[in-house]
Design a protein around this motif. Structure first.
Motif, mmCIF file in Angstrom:
data_model
loop_
_atom_site.group_PDB
_atom_site.id
_atom_site.type_symbol
_atom_site.label_atom_id
_atom_site.label_comp_id
_atom_site.label_asym_id
_atom_site.label_seq_id
_atom_site.Cartn_x
_atom_site.Cartn_y
_atom_site.Cartn_z
ATOM 1 N N PRO A 27 22.780 -36.569 -14.348
ATOM 2 C CA PRO A 27 23.563 -37.134 -15.453
ATOM 3 C C PRO A 27 23.996 -36.055 -16.430
ATOM 4 N N PRO A 28 25.105 -36.277 -17.114
ATOM 5 C CA PRO A 28 25.532 -35.318 -18.135
ATOM 6 C C PRO A 28 24.499 -35.223 -19.241
ATOM 7 N N SER A 29 24.357 -34.036 -19.802
ATOM 8 C CA SER A 29 23.442 -33.872 -20.934
ATOM 9 C C SER A 29 24.141 -34.322 -22.210
ATOM 10 N N ARG A 30 23.337 -34.700 -23.184
ATOM 11 C CA ARG A 30 23.883 -35.125 -24.473
ATOM 12 C C ARG A 30 23.784 -34.018 -25.517
ATOM 13 N N LEU A 31 22.937 -33.036 -25.257
ATOM 14 C CA LEU A 31 22.822 -31.878 -26.129
ATOM 15 C C LEU A 31 22.935 -30.619 -25.288
ATOM 16 N N TYR A 32 23.598 -29.621 -25.811
ATOM 17 C CA TYR A 32 23.760 -28.338 -25.126
ATOM 18 C C TYR A 32 22.533 -27.490 -25.440
ATOM 19 N N GLY A 33 21.372 -27.916 -24.929
ATOM 20 C CA GLY A 33 20.118 -27.277 -25.273
ATOM 21 C C GLY A 33 19.602 -27.803 -26.603
ATOM 22 N N ALA A 34 18.307 -27.588 -26.868
ATOM 23 C CA ALA A 34 17.708 -28.026 -28.135
ATOM 24 C C ALA A 34 16.630 -27.030 -28.513
ATOM 25 N N ASN A 35 16.814 -26.386 -29.642
ATOM 26 C CA ASN A 35 15.870 -25.365 -30.114
ATOM 27 C C ASN A 35 15.253 -25.795 -31.437
ATOM 28 N N GLY A 36 15.619 -25.142 -32.530
ATOM 29 C CA GLY A 36 15.019 -25.468 -33.806
ATOM 30 C C GLY A 36 15.363 -26.867 -34.292
ATOM 31 N N ARG A 270 8.440 -41.645 -26.935
ATOM 32 C CA ARG A 270 9.729 -42.334 -26.803
ATOM 33 C C ARG A 270 10.823 -41.286 -26.683
ATOM 34 N N SER A 271 11.662 -41.415 -25.668
ATOM 35 C CA SER A 271 12.750 -40.459 -25.475
ATOM 36 C C SER A 271 13.907 -40.782 -26.407
ATOM 37 N N ILE A 272 14.313 -39.803 -27.193
ATOM 38 C CA ILE A 272 15.503 -39.941 -28.041
ATOM 39 C C ILE A 272 16.720 -39.416 -27.298
ATOM 40 N N VAL A 273 16.599 -38.213 -26.754
ATOM 41 C CA VAL A 273 17.622 -37.609 -25.902
ATOM 42 C C VAL A 273 16.898 -37.082 -24.670
ATOM 43 N N PRO A 274 17.283 -37.501 -23.460
ATOM 44 C CA PRO A 274 16.534 -37.086 -22.263
ATOM 45 C C PRO A 274 16.761 -35.626 -21.899
ATOM 46 N N ARG A 275 15.778 -35.072 -21.201
ATOM 47 C CA ARG A 275 15.864 -33.700 -20.690
ATOM 48 C C ARG A 275 17.019 -33.597 -19.700
ATOM 49 N N SER A 276 17.677 -32.455 -19.686
ATOM 50 C CA SER A 276 18.834 -32.273 -18.801
ATOM 51 C C SER A 276 19.058 -30.783 -18.558
ATOM 52 N N LEU A 277 20.086 -30.487 -17.804
ATOM 53 C CA LEU A 277 20.472 -29.097 -17.587
ATOM 54 C C LEU A 277 21.200 -28.573 -18.818
ATOM 55 N N GLN A 278 21.052 -27.260 -19.074
ATOM 56 C CA GLN A 278 21.797 -26.656 -20.169
ATOM 57 C C GLN A 278 23.202 -26.281 -19.739
ATOM 58 N N TRP A 279 23.345 -25.677 -18.551
ATOM 59 C CA TRP A 279 24.655 -25.231 -18.119
ATOM 60 C C TRP A 279 25.201 -26.128 -17.004
ATOM 61 N N PRO A 280 24.823 -26.107 -15.736
ATOM 62 C CA PRO A 280 24.056 -25.089 -15.003
ATOM 63 C C PRO A 280 24.949 -23.920 -14.597
ATOM 64 N N LEU A 281 24.353 -22.931 -13.888
ATOM 65 C CA LEU A 281 25.068 -21.719 -13.492
ATOM 66 C C LEU A 281 25.164 -21.672 -11.965
ATOM 67 N N GLY A 282 24.431 -20.748 -11.311
ATOM 68 C CA GLY A 282 24.530 -20.597 -9.871
ATOM 69 C C GLY A 282 23.899 -21.749 -9.102
ATOM 70 N N LEU A 283 24.466 -22.034 -7.932
ATOM 71 C CA LEU A 283 23.949 -23.057 -7.022
ATOM 72 C C LEU A 283 23.833 -22.469 -5.623
ATOM 73 N N ALA A 284 22.814 -22.907 -4.876
ATOM 74 C CA ALA A 284 22.672 -22.487 -3.480
ATOM 75 C C ALA A 284 21.944 -23.587 -2.722
ATOM 76 N N VAL A 285 22.273 -23.727 -1.436
ATOM 77 C CA VAL A 285 21.637 -24.727 -0.585
ATOM 78 C C VAL A 285 20.767 -24.020 0.440
ATOM 79 N N GLY A 286 19.478 -24.416 0.492
ATOM 80 C CA GLY A 286 18.568 -23.838 1.458
ATOM 81 C C GLY A 286 18.698 -24.485 2.824
#
Length: 532
Positions: A27-36, A270-286
């Motif tokens: 799913p799409p992320s709702r925040l572009y990362g979360a730090n402070g 309680r989840s306010i904003v769910p965990r998600s990917l920040q970017w993502p960048l490279g992809l590879a299939v094993g």
């Protein structure tokens, strides 16, 4: 300011060409990362987002998110933030090495520079205190009138989010020693108040004077009562936690992958904003069909129909660092990655080990492994394409304009996406032969059955190119890749010796069944495109 349901929702959904289908695997992320985190006078939680280079405010009851400082704005790579009594917002800009102030009416100015890896910040009784997250870090009181800062303590092995305690002393996590220290605001020798943690990266005090601290490596949120000496686990949320804030007695925790969680009671969240990917960048299939997703400080494995499983992160044993490009290795469970600090490594997450094949390069991007085992990779910073084999690194091509994606066909021919030149080239005899040009910003590149597949982040499209004739057609358009229309992101440099530069890279890879996978870096998703 604008509300946002997701980073990319305003641009709509991807459109597949006739004969193709497109599916979001994550799913799409709702925040572009979360730090402070900081709680505003309006009762909302304000979030600093390094990767997104923006600041957002969250209504924790409705879940509504408002962008306060957008990508491409005056605030760059904010890591931590704090309000004063007048509503001024102070932020550390970690890649810029400085502290800035944003007034309630939106004006921004720099109040302190020369702070490499600027990270923790707090406000106490009219005093602004900020520090660095690096080995040999300084923690300083910042002058608001342009004067020189005053060093409170120096030579700290990586300080992070901190706060002044009920006793008037500054309490701060020391990531390099896995401890929590405190020091008098007027200086003096620091003392250890807690140890044997899970790599603490924040220290905040609740209304009863107890420490609440996140552990970036273990994923635990701990509550420490220094009076009674008790220690309890409030939650186990998974690695990557970053910061804490309170609304009254309510506890809110951030995680670097864009997650905000409320801790209701020990073991209940309680989840306010769910965990998600920040970017993502490279992809590879094993070989087993598993997809490795390089997401900067994190690496995940993903199976179609399954969930993201954390494979490694920069605080895990054996992780090579900030991961950008990735290709399948020569053995099961092995991946070849390029890192933000210019390395190429064979990475075996399950074993917790890495073997570096090359180091010291300038802004590495895509990588591919030839049938004979040679590792070919693009050096974006110098415009070279290099090959590592048998302990030696050789140059395949130079003078290229921002090379990013790399692919090798069944015959061993090397193809490169030149993002700066808007073209795809084939390398032969040390020369670059143009296969197709006139593209916007080609980044990720894959080859299968005589066809090249390239992500053009400027056109927001996945394009297929006949490697022999150069004929091209669109596989999918309106993809969530690259910067939003009309936004010119500011360069995000390295974070000390931990990560970066944080240059986006939208990749594409192909599975054995012909499915194409694209990293939707603009919204934090992985997309699957299939024929039929």
């Amino acid at each position: 300011m604008a509300s946002q349901a997701s980073r990319y929702a305003a641009s709509g959904s991807a459109i597949a060409a006739e004969g193709w289908t497109v599916e979001r695997l994550t799913p799409p992320s709702r925040l572009y990362g979360a730090n402070g985190l900081a709680t505003g006078a309006d009762g909302r939680v304000y979030v600093a987002q390094v990767g997104g280079s923006q600041v957002s405010a969250i209504d924790v009851d409705s879940g509504a998110i408002e962008t306060i400082s957008a990508m491409g704005g005056e605030i760059v790579a904010p890591d931590d933030l704090v309000f004063d009594e007048a509503g001024n917002l102070y932020l550390t800009e970690i890649t810029e090495g400085r502290v800035c102030m944003r007034t309630p009416d939106g004006n921004v100015r720099v109040v302190q520079g020369d702070m490499p890896v600027a990270n923790p910040i707090t406000w106490h009784q009219g005093r602004l205190i900020a520090g660095e997250c690096r080995v040999g870090a300084r923690i300083m009181e910042i002058s608001l009138d342009g004067g020189a800062p005053r060093v409170i303590v120096d030579n700290v092995p990586m300080a992070n989010a901190f706060q002044v305690g009920p006793d008037g002393k500054l309490y701060f996590p020391v990531m390099g020693t896995n401890e929590i220290w405190r020091v008098d605001l007027d200086g003096g020798a620091p003392e250890v108040v807690a140890g044997d943690l899970g790599v603490p990266d924040s220290v905040k005090f609740d209304s009863k004077g107890r420490i609440v601290t996140t552990q970036v490596a273990s994923g635990q949120v701990l509550r420490l009562d220094l009076v009674s000496g008790t220690r309890e686990v409030l939650a186990d949320l998974g690695p990557g936690l970053d910061n804490v804030t309170f609304i009254g007695d309510r506890i809110f925790v951030s995680s670097i992958p864009g997650e905000i969680t409320e801790i209701l009671s020990p073991g209940k969240v309680r989840s306010i904003v769910p965990r998600s990917l920040q970017w993502p960048l490279g992809l590879a299939v094993g070989a087993d069909g598993a997809i490795f997703v390089a997401d900067g400080t994190f690496g995940y494995t993903l199976r179609p129909g399954g969930s993201l499983d954390l494979a490694g992160m920069i605080f895990y044993p054996g992780c090579p660092g900030y991961m950008r490009g990735v290709a399948p290795g020569t053995t099961a469970g092995e991946w070849v990655v390029t890192t933000g600090l210019g390395g190429v490594a064979r990475y075996r997450p399950a074993a917790g080990e890495s073997e570096f094949l090359a180091n010291g390069h300038d802004q590495l991007m895509g990588v591919a492994v030839a049938q004979g085992g040679a590792v070919v990779f693009a050096e974006y910073g110098t415009g070279r394409v290099l090959s590592a084999e048998g302990g030696e690194v050789s140059e395949l091509a130079s003078g290229m304009d921002k090379p990013m994606g790399v692919a090798i066909d069944a015959g061993g021919a090397v193809y490169v996406a030149e993002a700066g030149a808007g073209r795809i080239v084939k390398l032969a005899g040390g020369k670059a032969e143009t296969v197709v040009d006139g593209l916007g910003r080609p980044e990720g590149l894959a080859v299968r059955g005589g066809k090249l597949f390239v992500v053009d982040t400027s056109a927001k499209a996945l394009i297929t190119v006949d490697a022999a004739t150069g004929a091209q057609s669109v596989v999918a358009s309106n993809l969530p890749v690259g910067a939003p229309q009309g936004v010119k992101p500011k360069f995000l440099g390295p974070i000390g010796d931990m990560a970066g530069p944080m240059i986006p890279f939208s990749d594409v890879t192909a599975g054995a069944d012909g499915t194409l996978y694209v990293s939707g870096d603009a919204e934090g998703s992985v997309l699957a495109l299939r024929v039929g």
